[in-house]
Design a protein around this motif. Sequence first.
Motif, PDB file in Angstrom:
ATOM      1  N   ARG A 147       5.158   1.820  -3.193  1.00 40.94           N
ATOM      2  CA  ARG A 147       4.006   1.090  -2.665  1.00 40.94           C
ATOM      3  C   ARG A 147       4.437   0.185  -1.505  1.00 40.94           C
TER       4      ARG A 147
ATOM      5  N   TYR B  10       7.054   7.927  -4.510  1.00 37.27           N
ATOM      6  CA  TYR B  10       6.139   7.060  -3.791  1.00 37.27           C
ATOM      7  C   TYR B  10       6.483   5.618  -4.093  1.00 37.27           C
TER       8      TYR B  10
ATOM      9  N   VAL C 261      -5.224   5.426   0.738  1.00 41.12           N
ATOM     10  CA  VAL C 261      -3.913   4.775   0.767  1.00 41.12           C
ATOM     11  C   VAL C 261      -3.468   4.700   2.222  1.00 41.12           C
TER      12      VAL C 261
END
Length: 74
Positions: free
Chosen positions: A72, A70, A39
Motif C-alpha cells: 500500500r 502489493y 486504487v
Amino acid sequence: MKKIVLAMVLALVAMPVAARKTCDDLKAEIEAKMTKKGVKNPTLEAVANADVKDGKVVGSCDGGTKKLVYTRGK
C-alpha cells in the motif's frame, strides 16, 4: 450435471496456464484491475517465493517461482 463437470475440468486445465504468465504480463493485468477499482498508483513487485515478507500476495507468476506483492502506498 455433465455441463458442470465439464466446466470444472476445463477450469482445472486452465489453472496451470494462468500460473505460467510472465511477471510483467500479470503485473500489468493486476495494475489495470486495481486502477479500475480506484486504487491510485498501485505498487506491485515480483519477488521470489522465499523473499515474501511484507505486503499482500496478489498473484503468482513465472511458473509459480515468483509472487506479485502489493504494498500500500503512503
